[in-house]
Design a protein around this motif. Sequence first.
Motif, PDB file in Angstrom:
ATOM      1  N   ALA A  38       1.194  -1.552   0.310  1.00 56.25           N
ATOM      2  CA  ALA A  38       0.258  -0.173   0.113  1.00 56.25           C
ATOM      3  C   ALA A  38       0.297   1.407   0.037  1.00 56.25           C
ATOM      4  CB  ALA A  38      -0.324  -0.258   0.517  1.00 56.25           C
ATOM      5  N   GLU A  39       1.961   0.978   0.530  1.00 61.19           N
ATOM      6  CA  GLU A  39       3.060   2.758   0.788  1.00 61.19           C
ATOM      7  C   GLU A  39       3.784   2.827  -0.500  1.00 61.19           C
ATOM      8  OE1 GLU A  39       2.031   0.741   4.245  1.00 61.19           O
ATOM      9  OE2 GLU A  39       2.750  -0.089   3.316  1.00 61.19           O
ATOM     10  N   HIS A  64       6.626   7.771  -3.028  1.00 60.13           N
ATOM     11  CA  HIS A  64       6.072   7.583  -2.138  1.00 60.13           C
ATOM     12  C   HIS A  64       6.113   8.547  -1.561  1.00 60.13           C
ATOM     13  CE1 HIS A  64       7.747   3.433  -2.093  1.00 60.13           C
ATOM     14  NE2 HIS A  64       9.200   4.048  -2.706  1.00 60.13           N
ATOM     15  N   VAL A  65       4.193   8.708  -0.107  1.00 59.12           N
ATOM     16  CA  VAL A  65       3.675  10.016   0.225  1.00 59.12           C
ATOM     17  C   VAL A  65       4.070  10.616   1.222  1.00 59.12           C
ATOM     18  CG1 VAL A  65       1.114   9.154  -0.418  1.00 59.12           C
ATOM     19  CG2 VAL A  65       1.961   8.367   1.987  1.00 59.12           C
ATOM     20  N   SER A  66       5.525   9.645   1.802  1.00 57.85           N
ATOM     21  CA  SER A  66       5.713  10.466   2.741  1.00 57.85           C
ATOM     22  C   SER A  66       7.505   9.439   2.793  1.00 57.85           C
ATOM     23  CB  SER A  66       5.566  10.174   4.276  1.00 57.85           C
ATOM     24  OG  SER A  66       5.285   8.302   4.447  1.00 57.85           O
ATOM     25  N   LYS A  67       8.351   9.959   3.693  1.00 54.31           N
ATOM     26  CA  LYS A  67       9.706   9.349   3.993  1.00 54.31           C
ATOM     27  C   LYS A  67       9.569   7.396   4.727  1.00 54.31           C
ATOM     28  CE  LYS A  67      12.620  13.057   3.888  1.00 54.31           C
ATOM     29  NZ  LYS A  67      13.299  13.699   4.903  1.00 54.31           N
ATOM     30  N   LEU A  70       8.106   5.480   2.540  1.00 53.31           N
ATOM     31  CA  LEU A  70       9.497   4.587   1.617  1.00 53.31           C
ATOM     32  C   LEU A  70      10.059   3.752   2.859  1.00 53.31           C
ATOM     33  CD1 LEU A  70      11.758   3.939  -0.673  1.00 53.31           C
ATOM     34  CD2 LEU A  70      12.539   6.030   0.939  1.00 53.31           C
ATOM     35  N   SER A  71      10.203   3.844   3.771  1.00 53.08           N
ATOM     36  CA  SER A  71      10.630   3.379   5.377  1.00 53.08           C
ATOM     37  C   SER A  71       9.523   1.857   4.872  1.00 53.08           C
ATOM     38  CB  SER A  71      11.123   3.834   6.057  1.00 53.08           C
ATOM     39  OG  SER A  71      11.498   2.690   7.007  1.00 53.08           O
ATOM     40  N   VAL A  72       8.944   1.834   5.319  1.00 52.49           N
ATOM     41  CA  VAL A  72       7.921   0.866   4.662  1.00 52.49           C
ATOM     42  C   VAL A  72       7.967  -0.461   4.252  1.00 52.49           C
ATOM     43  CG1 VAL A  72       5.469  -0.475   5.322  1.00 52.49           C
ATOM     44  CG2 VAL A  72       5.980   1.797   6.477  1.00 52.49           C
ATOM     45  N   TYR A  73       8.192   0.188   3.102  1.00 53.63           N
ATOM     46  CA  TYR A  73       7.903  -0.521   1.412  1.00 53.63           C
ATOM     47  C   TYR A  73       9.566  -0.751   1.912  1.00 53.63           C
ATOM     48  CZ  TYR A  73       9.953  -0.342  -3.415  1.00 53.63           C
ATOM     49  OH  TYR A  73      10.518  -1.030  -4.233  1.00 53.63           O
TER      50      TYR A  73
END
Length: 100
Positions: A38-39, A64-67, A70-73
């Motif tokens: 989803a991220e 990605h909508v945020s840093k 990106l980290s979750v991805y």
Amino acid sequence: MIKHVVAFRMNKELSAEDKNDAMHKMKTLLEALPPKIAELETVEVGINFNPTEAAFDVVLTTTHVSKDALSVYAGHPEHLEVLAYIRSVISDRVVVDYES
């Protein structure tokens, strides 16, 4: 919006046919990730046609909508599975993450 750009250089020990197959497999695997993560907003994968030695072979651009997204991805199991394959066929990579 966060953009994540990675350029990959394929392992020089691969034959031309194996290199071509590996690049297309990378593209297929990476492009299949958005519905699974989803991220991950967008994915674009390009295969290089520039024959110069300075050129890398494959480029990945994700958004990605945020840093944090990106980290979750980056740590997502689906991404890590694809990354394991990529690491098996590349010799080098460079990464740029930036806010647009």
